[in-house]
Enzyme design. Structure first.
Site, PDB file in Angstrom:
ATOM      1  N   ASP A 153       0.851  -1.308   0.037  1.00  0.00           N
ATOM      2  CA  ASP A 153       0.020  -0.029   0.030  1.00  0.00           C
ATOM      3  C   ASP A 153       0.945   1.190  -0.095  1.00  0.00           C
ATOM      4  O   ASP A 153       2.007   1.408  -0.684  1.00  0.00           O
ATOM      5  CB  ASP A 153      -0.856  -0.043   1.165  1.00  0.00           C
ATOM      6  CG  ASP A 153      -2.335   0.504   1.041  1.00  0.00           C
ATOM      7  OD1 ASP A 153      -2.301   1.632   0.590  1.00  0.00           O
ATOM      8  OD2 ASP A 153      -3.521   0.072   0.765  1.00  0.00           O
ATOM      9  N   HIS A 227      -3.805   6.375   3.136  1.00  0.00           N
ATOM     10  CA  HIS A 227      -4.488   5.154   2.713  1.00  0.00           C
ATOM     11  C   HIS A 227      -3.767   3.658   3.354  1.00  0.00           C
ATOM     12  O   HIS A 227      -4.598   2.956   3.665  1.00  0.00           O
ATOM     13  CB  HIS A 227      -4.376   5.086   1.151  1.00  0.00           C
ATOM     14  CG  HIS A 227      -5.199   3.977   0.371  1.00  0.00           C
ATOM     15  ND1 HIS A 227      -4.636   2.635   0.168  1.00  0.00           N
ATOM     16  CD2 HIS A 227      -6.608   3.958   0.034  1.00  0.00           C
ATOM     17  CE1 HIS A 227      -5.697   2.013  -0.285  1.00  0.00           C
ATOM     18  NE2 HIS A 227      -6.734   2.731  -0.536  1.00  0.00           N
ATOM     19  N   SER A 556     -11.035  -0.820  -1.095  1.00  0.00           N
ATOM     20  CA  SER A 556     -10.054  -0.530  -0.321  1.00  0.00           C
ATOM     21  C   SER A 556     -10.363  -0.950   1.216  1.00  0.00           C
ATOM     22  O   SER A 556      -9.532  -1.446   1.858  1.00  0.00           O
ATOM     23  CB  SER A 556      -9.206   0.669  -0.551  1.00  0.00           C
ATOM     24  OG  SER A 556      -8.193   0.859  -1.436  1.00  0.00           O
TER      25      SER A 556
END
Length: 767
Positions: A153, A227, A556
Site C-alpha cells: 500500500d 491510505h 480498499s
C-alpha cells in the site's frame, strides 16, 4: 467525482479497459488505469525470462540479454531497475521501444510487457459483523496472535495508537524480513506490532523522476497519503478507545485481528503504484515469512501472464500465502471487477447499519438530510441567506455553467455571506469556490443519490436530487430564502443493510467468465480507521485540519476486513492452505437480501457478507492445491511453455485438457447459450467432526435445474475427501444472469456456494 468515474467507465467498457481507484475521494478522477510510459524516449518494461536455476544462472542470463540489446555493461547496469528471482524469473529495465523489440527477439526471453501504473482502491463495522470481545472467534484465536499480515500500500504511520505493541509477545521466529533505514524512518519505528517495513520506488521514479518534497527527503516506508495506515489498521489495528474523526463515529476502533503482526511493503506513491515495484515487493514478501498479503490495489484486467499482481499472487499461493485483494470501484457496470484470477480472494464493498447525515434546515422549517461528513458548527440558531448557483452566473457565463459552481462561473459579490446550492460536478471543487468568494456554506445536489459521506472544507451537506429540487422550489417561491447546515450526526438503522455500495465493481469475470468474481463482500462504506496526520482531510487548498483517524469509502476498505478475518482463521488453523481459508470465508458468508440488492446480485456479492459466527468452523472446505491451478491455466489455453514460465517450475499440461468449471472453486458459474447442459465436479474436504454425514439442498436459479450426485456425503477417519457431480440444465428466457445455491448440511454446519448461469460476457477479453 463518482459521476465522472461512471462516465469514464462507460467509455472504458466500450474499449474493454477498466481500472480501480483506491478509495472514493472527491476530485480524484483517475478511475481508469494509466499505462506507465515516460515522456522521455525510455520506458519501463518487465521482461520475463526462460527459467534458469540456480538463481545465479538466472541473473547471468538476464545480464547477457541486456548486453545483447544495449551493447555494454555500463548501459545494462544503468538500465536495470529490479531483478526477480523468486518463483518466476525476470527483470524490470528502462528501454526504448526499439530496444524492447530487440529484447523480444532473444531466444531466452518469453515476453516483454510495458510496465503499468496501478492505483490504490473501524468503530462500528466489526460490531456490525458480529465480532465479540469477550466471546467467539476473537478470544478463541487470541485475536489473530502471531499471524503475519503483509500489506502492499502507501506505507504506514508508525506513531498511530493503532500500531502500538503494548503487551504483545516477541516477534515470531519465522519472520525473516526487515525494517529499513530511510529519511524519517528506521528500525526504531518498528516494534512487536509493525515487525517489518520496506519501500519500493525504483519503478515509480523511473516513470516520474525524483520524489517531491511532500515525501520528505526521499523514499521511506512512512505513509504520506493516509491510505496505507487506514487499510493496515482496518485489518490488524489494535483496539483504540474514543477514536473518531473530529468527534464523528466515536467509539473503539479496532482491526479484525488486533494481535496479528504487520509487515509493511510500500509500493504506492502520490501518482499510483508501479507494477515493477509491486512485483519486487511480492518477490521479497514470499521469502519474508508473511502468512497473508493484502492489496487494496488494482488495474485493468489482463491475461494472467501479463498481470503483475496475478503473477505475484500466484507465487505467493505457492508459498502457502493467501492474497486478499479489492474488487475495484468502477461499479455498478458489468465486467468492471478487478483482481480476478482464482488464486485471489476478491472483495467487494457493502454498507453497514450506520450513516453520517447532516441536516439542511430551511427558513420555512423544512428539513432535508444529506449524506455528508460535516464537522463544522454554524452559529446556533442563526439562519443564512440561501442562493442557487444557477441563478448567479458571473459575467460571460450562463446558468448551465454556474449551476455546478465551478471556478470562475459565479458572481462572487452575490455569494458573499450566503449558503450556495450547487449541482455536484465531475470535479467537486465548489467548496473552495464558495470559500474564496466569502460564502458560508454549500449544499450539493447529488444526481446519483450517492451513499458515500464525503468531507468538505466548509459547512456542507450533499442531498439527493429529489431533496435538491425541493430546496430549489423553496428558493424560487420565497422572497428572502434562508437556511442553515447542521453538524453531521451518526445515525444507526435508518436504512436497510447490508446493501452493495454503488461504486463497487461487479462481474462477470472478463478473463475467465466461468470463475465467479467478486468472491464475497465486506463493509466498505464510511469506515473509520487510522490516518496519516500529514495527509489532507479534503483536497481543499484551504483545509488545514489534521486528523489521526479518517472516514473513507471504497473496496480498499472492504478488502482489509477480510484480511483481518483470514488472519483470525490462520491463527486457529495454521496448517490450513490459502484455498481452505478462502473456502471457509466464502461458504459461511451470509447471502444478501435479494429484494434489496436485485436478482443478479451474485455478480456483485459473490457468496455474500462475511460471517464471523461461522467462518472458523466451516465443517467442510473446497481445497485447491498448486496442481489444480496449473491445470486451470491449461484449461484456458496456456501451452506447457507458457505454464512453466508462469509457474516457475517444470509443470506440464495434462494430455486430457481439464474443464475450467472443474476447478475446485467454492462457487459455480456456467456461461453460454440460454439452453445448455453441463456437468461440473467438486471435492469437499472434512475439517469438522471426523465422523459426519452431509445432505445437499439446492435453490435453483430461475430457468435452471440443478441435480447433485450423490445427494449425501459421509466422512470418517479414512474418507476425509468426497467428490460429487453437479448437473446443470439451463432454459433461460433471456440473457440475464441468474443465481441460486448449493448447500451441504450436517445439522450443525451449512456449507453454501452460489451457483450462477449467464451468457458469455460481451466484455470478455480473448486470449
Amino acid at each position: 467525482m463518482v459521476k465522472l468515474c461512471i462516465l469514464l467507465s462507460l467509455f472504458l467498457l466500450v474499449v474493454l479497459l477498466r481500472g480501480g481507484e483506491g478509495y472514493m475521494s472527491r476530485r480524484r478522477i483517475p478511475c481508469h488505469e494509466i499505462l506507465a510510459t515516460q515522456n522521455t524516449e525510455k520506458s519501463l518494461y518487465i521482461i520475463y525470462m526462460e527459467d534458469a536455476t540456480p538463481t545465479d544462472q538466472a541473473k547471468l542470463s538476464q545480464k547477457n540479454a541486456l548486453l545483447q540489446v544495449l551493447g555494454s555493461e555500463v548501459a545494462a547496469e544503468k538500465s536495470i531497475i529490479y531483478t526477480y528471482d523468486r518463483g518466476f524469473r525476470g527483470f524490470a529495465a528502462l528501454l526504448s521501444a526499439e530496444e524492447a523489440e530487440m529484447m523480444r527477439s532473444l531466444s531466452s526471453v518469453i515476453f516483454v510487457v510495458l510496465s503499468r501504473l496501478l492505483e490504490v482502491q473501524t468503530t462500528a463495522s466489526y460490531s456490525y459483523l458480529g465480532f465479540k470481545t469477550l466471546e467467539g472467534v476473537w478470544p478463541e484465536s487470541n485475536y489473530g496472535n502471531d499471524t503475519i499480515v503483509g500489506l502492499l500500500d502507501t506505507g504506514i504511520w508508525p506513531e498511530s495508537e493503532s500500531f502500538d505493541d503494548y503487551g504483545m509477545s516477541p516477534v515470531p521466529a519465522t519472520w525473516k524480513g526487515r525494517c529499513v533505514e530511510a529519511p524519517g524512518f528506521g528500525p526504531e519505528k518498528c516494534n512487536r506490532k509493525i515487525i517489518g517495513a520496506r519501500y519500493y520506488d525504483k519503478g515509480y521514479r523511473a516513470l516520474y523522476g525524483p520524489l517531491t518534497s511532500k515525501h520528505m527527503n526521499g523514499s521511506s516506508p512512512r505513509d504520506f497519503e493516509g491510505h496505507g495506515s487506514h487499510t493496515a489498521s482496518t485489518a490488524v489495528g489494535r483496539r483504540v478507545v474514543n477514536a473518531s474523526l473530529l468527534g464523528l463515529a466515536q467509539g473503539i476502533a479496532t482491526g479484525g485481528a488486533p494481535l496479528a503482526r504487520l509487515a509493511v511493503y510500500k509500493v504506492c506513491w502520490s501518482q499510483g503504484c508501479s507494477d515493477a515495484d509491486i512485483l519486487a515487493a511480492f518477490n521479497d514478501a514470499v521469502e519474508d515469512g508473511v502468512d497473508i498479503l493484502s492489496l487494496s490495489i488494482g488495474g485493468n484486467p489482463a491475461d494472467y501472464q501479463y498481470d503483475s499482481i496475478a503473477i505475484g499472487a500466484f507465487h505467493a499461493a505457492r508459498k502457502g500465502i493467501l492474497v486478499v485483494a479489492s474488487a475495484g470501484n468502477d461499479g455498478p457496470f458489468e465486467g468492471s471487477v478487478l483482481n480476478i484470477s482464482p488464486w485471489f480472494l476478491t472483495v467487494a464493498a457493502g454498507s453497514i447499519n450506520r450513516q453520517f447525515l447532516a441536516k439542511v434546515v430551511l427558513g420555512n422549517g423544512d428539513i432535508y438530510q444529506g449524506t455528508t461528513i460535516n464537522t463544522f458548527t454554524m452559529e446556533p440558531g442563526k439562519m443564512y441567506p440561501l442562493v442557487y448557483g444557477g441563478d448567479i452566473p458571473a459575467q460571460n457565463f450562463t446558468s448551465d455553467s454556474s449551476r455546478f459552481c465551478s471556478y470562475g462561473t459565479l458572481d462572487k459579490e452575490v455569494v458573499k455571506g450566503k449558503i450556495v446550492v450547487c449541482f455536484s460536478s465531475f470535479i467537486d471543487e465548489n467548496d473552495d469556490v464558495i470559500y474564496e468568494a466569502g460564502g458560508v456554506g454549500l449544499i450539493t445536489m447529488d444526481e446519483l443519490e450517492e451513499q458515500i459521506a464525503f468531507p468538505f472544507s466548509i459547512p456542507a451537506s450533499s442531498v439527493d436530487l429529489i431533496s435538491g429540487y425541493q430546496i430549489l422550489r423553496y428558493i424560487n417561491t420565497t422572497k428572502a430564502p434562508t437556511a442553515r447546515i447542521e453538524r453531521t450526526e451518526t445515525i444507526f438503522n435508518a436504512a436497510p443493510a447490508p446493501v452493495v455500495a454503488s461504486f463497487s465493481s461487479i462481474g462477470p469475470n472478463i478473463i475467465t467468465p466461468d470463475i465467479l468474481k467478486p468472491d464475497m463482500i465486506a463493509p466498505g462504506l464510511d469506515i473509520l480507521a487510522a490516518w496519516s496526520p500529514l495527509a489532507p482531510l479534503t483536497p481543499s487548498l484551504y483545509d488545514t485540519r489534521k486528523v489521526k483517524y479518517n472516514i473513507i469509502s471504497g473496496t480498499s476498505m472492504s478488502c482489509p476486513h477480510i484480511t483481518g478475518a483470514a488472519a483470525v482463521i490462520k491463527s486457529l488453523h495454521p496448517d490450513w492452505s490459502p484455498a481452505a481459508i478462502k473456502s471457509a470465508l466464502m461458504t459461511t458468508a451470509t447471502p444478501l437480501n435479494q429484494s434489496i440488492n436485485g436478482d443478479n446480485m451474485g455478480l456483485a456479492t459473490g457468496s455474500g457478507m462475511v460471517n464471523p459466527a461461522s467462518f472458523t468452523d466451516p465443517g467442510l472446505v473446497y481445497d485447491i492445491i498448486l496442481q489444480d491451478y496449473t491445470n486451470f491455466l491449461c484449461s484456458i489455453g496456456y501451452t506447457t511453455k507458457q505454464l512453466q514460465l508462469f509457474a516457475g517450475d517444470k509443470s506440464v499440461c495434462p494430455k486430457l485438457t481439464p474443464k475450467v468449471q472443474d476447478l475446485n472453486y467454492p462457487s459455480i458459474m456456467v456461461t453460454g447459450n440460454r439452453t445448455m447442459s453441463q456437468t461440473v465436479t467438486r471435492t469437499l474436504s472434512n475439517v469438522g467432526p471426523e465422523i459426519s454425514t452431509y445432505t445437499v439442498s439446492v435453490t435453483n436459479p430461475r430457468g435452471v435445474r440443478i441435480i447433485v450426485s450423490p445427494a449425501t456425503l459421509s466422512f470418517n477417519a479414512t474418507n476425509k475427501k468426497r467428490k460429487f457431480a453437479v448437473y446443470i440444465k439451463t432454459a433461460r428466457r433471456n440473457d440475464d444472469y441468474v443465481f441460486g445455491s448449493l448447500t451441504w448440511s450436517d445439522g450443525a454446519h451449512s456449507v453454501r456456494i452460489p451457483v450462477g448461469a449467464g451468457p458469455r460476457s460481451p466484455y470478455e477479453l480473448k486470449r
